[in-house]
Design a protein around this motif. Sequence first.
Motif, short mmCIF file in Angstrom:
data_model
loop_
_atom_site.label_atom_id
_atom_site.label_comp_id
_atom_site.label_asym_id
_atom_site.label_seq_id
_atom_site.Cartn_x
_atom_site.Cartn_y
_atom_site.Cartn_z
N ARG A 737 80.70 93.79 87.89
CA ARG A 737 81.24 93.73 86.47
C ARG A 737 81.34 92.28 85.94
N ALA A 738 81.66 91.24 86.39
CA ALA A 738 81.45 89.99 85.69
C ALA A 738 80.15 89.45 85.82
N ALA A 739 79.16 90.06 86.71
CA ALA A 739 77.81 89.56 86.52
C ALA A 739 77.07 90.16 85.50
N ILE A 740 77.30 91.61 85.66
CA ILE A 740 76.75 92.26 84.50
C ILE A 740 76.95 91.81 82.89
N ASP A 741 78.22 91.36 82.98
CA ASP A 741 78.65 91.01 81.71
C ASP A 741 78.44 89.58 81.22
#
Length: 907
Positions: A737-741
Amino acid sequence: MRLRTALTDLGEDLNRFTSVLLVGLAAGVLLAIVWWGAASAQASAQTKGFLPLLQDQAVSAITLAIIGLAAWLGFRLRFRDAKSRYLRPYRRAVGAAPDPLLREILDHLTAVRPRRSLLVIAESDRFPELTGDLPRLLARRGLVPVVVDMSDVDSPVRVPARSREAFVARLASATGDEARAQRVFTREADRGKIVVLVAGLDLVAEAKPRAARRAIIEELLRSCVEERLPFVAAVSDELAPRISEVASVRVSRTYELPALREDFRARLVDRGVPYDPAVEAAVRYAFALRDPSTDPWYLERAADAVLMRMRAGAEPDRAVRDLFAEPRSFVRHLGWLRETALGPDPDADSAVARSLSALGRLAHHRQEVTIRWRDAAAQLPPGDELAFAAAVSTLTRRGVIILAGDMSDPELRFAHLDYLALAGALGLGLDPHAWADLLTVGVPTTTARALTAALLLHPDGVAEASFLAVLSRLKRGETRDMSLDMITAVVLALRQSGVRPAFGEPEIAALDRAWRAATDQSRLLFVAETDHQAELVRYLWRQVVPPRFHVNSYRLRRAICARLARMGAVAWRQLADPWRELVAGGDGADLSALARLTRTDWVRVALPLASASWILPSLADRLSGDEQRECVALIGRVRTLFTAGDHVDPGLEISLAEGVKFAAVARGFAARGIEPAWLDEAKQLLAVVRSWTSEQVLCQAMALATADGFTFAARHAAKGAHPFVREAVALAQRARRAAIDASPGAGTSREWIITRDIWFDDVAALEDGGFHLSPEAHRLLALSTLLIDLAEGSHDAAAREHAAAGAPAGVSAAVARGVAARERAFTSTDLPRCLVSSTHAATMLDVDCDCAFDLCGRRMAGPLGLRHISKAFARRAEVTAGRRPAQRGRRPFARRALAHLWQRWDN
């Protein structure tokens, strides 16, 4: 004992609370009495009695307190003023959002007392924050940074003494009071506020052999450890010492080409190069090469070369295109070095070339990076002193040489390691008389690089395709002491010159002799420079199967398997048939855990297939067509063999799961939208594996692969999976989630975000301290490794008992229990009680196990298993033990009580 431990902890807490309460009460009573005596109206009317005496004493106490307070304030103000003067240059503003690496460094330094040191493993020019933002961030946290440059060190010195000198010199220059500066340093060091930032370690004793340089660096840093002075140091991997008390973090920064292109554009503009559309097109061409330049230091040299060509009359766009015309980055960079040192049209007979050659010969023969003026001038023909002086002046202006010391006989120091290698290549050429004396055991890295450069600068030196023939000529036929570093240097030169190195029987025999006597670092360098050749495929494969399997380290075997996978079709065509034979031979083989004791089928089939399992998934991604389909089918056959029943040792399926994760890491997060060839096999493997370790590794791999793969792993983990598997999936979800955001332009931070919650290399993290991991991921790796090591320790104890009995055909009941305990630890969906109960966790090394796992107890204290947990890792585990789990629900494992364990862990 568990009850006593719990009561002891409670007693310590009550004792601390009671002590604070009593001190507070005593202070309050004394203050009340003094106030009553000083303020009493009755005391002034009496000549004798208790109240007048009490009032006199109160007035005296207040007077002394005021005098003491004034002295203390004066003392504090003087020290505060001196400290403020020292920190003033570090008060400049820092970016609102510092790099995650810097935040972790700050947390590492401030989380516990006493403060703990940190070694950043990175190229020095790839961690500029060490002397840039980091000192300012430390000052913001209330610490006192002291930057110490060790680049001029050629022998061990005391870093604490150098740091004191640096601090005092800087503060005394601002206050004019050296005595006060000495006192400020001592006071701040005693308070634990001083943090030494050690820079320039990659330049320490540059001309000496790598082993000698590493030993000097280790002694430098150990002096800080001995005096308990925390430090942050940056050093390259090949020179990084292993100090168990010091945590390490590896910084592998991959610069994005758009950011590098903008950086190069800024460098050109700073030099006054007109950045018109023609120049912009030339720069875009330069960064669209198949092998682009990605090192900022070399881009700095390229910008210098552009300016030099413009001064010689070249158009800016043509200068850029010509500089990047060479497709091979190594040869391209060598050309830039030569041009920035000798000019746009290098002349081997110029005074600058002769002077640089003389410096190179002297530096490499003396193994010293610093040369005295008189010593260098003595190498020149009579009457050339004025020309030498002019040449040194030119080299200094061009940033090749640094002048230092007494100007009557100054020191000449090379500004960069690669300039030293260039000077050696120019000065030594291909003279066998010179190289025969230099190419000996323990040849320095700079001399090996100089050999590569000399062979590339003289094309006739690589006329032969055999490294054996080249070295035999340069060493005048003496090849008995040929080292792996020499072979690597020649092989690199052959490849860069477009010559395919020959590996016939004589070359393989010479390589094998050098390999056996080499260090792991030298072997890793050779593996990194190997080409896609059938002979090398077969040779490297022999290094990861018995009898070489246990001789080569885990790290080296992993690097070899990764290199074989990158060889693609060449590796498949050489190894596919042997792998098929291994799988066919495993159909009736005994692959059970007990077979590890008898070592028959285990050595013949299990260990080779375990190594093949590390290669096959990554190899499948590099194949196409029928070869890829055959490779995936072979993965399926290995999966079937490793999951054939409860009798198969779970360690084999773990190897295949690790191979899947290696493949996922090699693909990178950028390829998440492309389904890997091995994904269906990974799903089938996840559905049938018995070990929680396999599930954990596969879930992490599939989270890195695709969104569909992660969804499959998450559904699997929700079905009553092991607590460690559920935690791994929760962390993977957070990482994705953090990498995609993350912002699209922050490619480096995306990788950093992912590796904080999903470790890519568990062995490296355990060795370095796992500093880059988030607290929750660090705690999960710590607990997972602890359980694995306890399980392997049980098996090792059983193996020793079996061997002591003379290794009979059968096994005793005690040996069978030890083997079963390991298998239960790997395959159960529950945790041992010592990892769940707080009282059991605090005493797991003191009280024998009272649960079905039979793992912990006094017999398990000390080194266990194959996964070494460094002191640095255990120390950080003390801090991360108390963090809340990433998964929701009831507490899956003990937390704070495990800090007691890590305080005592010695592995």
